[in-house]
Write a protein that holds these residues in place. Structure first.
Motif, PDB file in Angstrom:
ATOM      1  N   ASP A 203       0.823  -1.205   0.000  1.00 14.58           N
ATOM      2  CA  ASP A 203       0.000   0.000   0.000  1.00 14.58           C
ATOM      3  C   ASP A 203       0.859   1.258   0.000  1.00 14.58           C
ATOM      4  O   ASP A 203       0.577   2.212  -0.721  1.00 14.58           O
ATOM      5  CB  ASP A 203      -0.930   0.017   1.214  1.00 14.58           C
ATOM      6  CG  ASP A 203      -1.988  -1.067   1.163  1.00 14.58           C
ATOM      7  OD1 ASP A 203      -2.279  -1.543   0.043  1.00 14.58           O
ATOM      8  OD2 ASP A 203      -2.509  -1.431   2.229  1.00 14.58           O
TER       9      ASP A 203
ATOM     10  N   LYS B 274       2.592   1.635  -3.389  1.00 14.06           N
ATOM     11  CA  LYS B 274       1.598   2.030  -4.392  1.00 14.06           C
ATOM     12  C   LYS B 274       1.243   3.509  -4.235  1.00 14.06           C
ATOM     13  O   LYS B 274       1.182   4.254  -5.220  1.00 14.06           O
ATOM     14  CB  LYS B 274       0.348   1.152  -4.266  1.00 14.06           C
ATOM     15  CG  LYS B 274      -0.678   1.395  -5.319  1.00 14.06           C
ATOM     16  CD  LYS B 274      -0.200   0.900  -6.658  1.00 14.06           C
ATOM     17  CE  LYS B 274      -1.321   1.005  -7.668  1.00 14.06           C
ATOM     18  NZ  LYS B 274      -0.856   0.796  -9.016  1.00 14.06           N
TER      19      LYS B 274
ATOM     20  N   GLU C 234       4.106   5.619  -5.489  1.00 15.39           N
ATOM     21  CA  GLU C 234       4.136   5.657  -6.951  1.00 15.39           C
ATOM     22  C   GLU C 234       3.065   6.604  -7.494  1.00 15.39           C
ATOM     23  O   GLU C 234       3.329   7.416  -8.385  1.00 15.39           O
ATOM     24  CB  GLU C 234       3.928   4.251  -7.507  1.00 15.39           C
ATOM     25  CG  GLU C 234       3.851   4.202  -9.014  1.00 15.39           C
ATOM     26  CD  GLU C 234       3.447   2.832  -9.528  1.00 15.39           C
ATOM     27  OE1 GLU C 234       3.505   2.653 -10.750  1.00 15.39           O
ATOM     28  OE2 GLU C 234       3.060   1.958  -8.726  1.00 15.39           O
TER      29      GLU C 234
END
Length: 109
Positions: free
Chosen positions: A63, A66, A69
């Motif tokens: 998480d 992500k 990113e």
């Protein structure tokens, strides 16, 4: 918003610290019960639990990666910086726990 940021950073630090200290204390008790050398086991556990303490504190690595990113690719660098601060805060908590364990059992080696 800013208060929520600092609250999360402090919680990440304390959760990582608690995972290391709690795991070491219970692991040392387990070593004592199984007739192993508790202080040596506690030091090894402190080193081994560091990464897991960080993962527990930040809520899972996937998480966070992500989110990191998405914020970088989306151009939201302030949110990416916040994620870095949370990771560093969790690392400092885990490292502080390891240092405390080393300091507490320094006479045992």
């Amino acid at each position: 918003m800013e208060q929520e940021f600092w609250t999360t950073a402090v919680l990440d630090f304390l959760i990582a610290l608690g995972v290391v200290l709690g795991g070491v204390i219970l692991g040392g008790l387990g070593a004592f019960i199984t007739d192993e050398y508790p202080m040596f086991k506690m030091m090894r556990l402190a080193e081994q639990l560091k990464i897991w303490a960080m993962v527990a504190a930040i809520g899972g690595t996937f998480d966070t990666i992500k989110n990191f990113e998405i914020t970088i690719l989306g151009g939201q660098l302030n949110l990416a910086f916040q994620q870095i601060v949370f990771i560093v805060s969790a690392f400092l908590g885990a490292h502080t726990g390891t240092v405390l364990v080393r300091w507490l059992i320094q006479g045992g080696f």
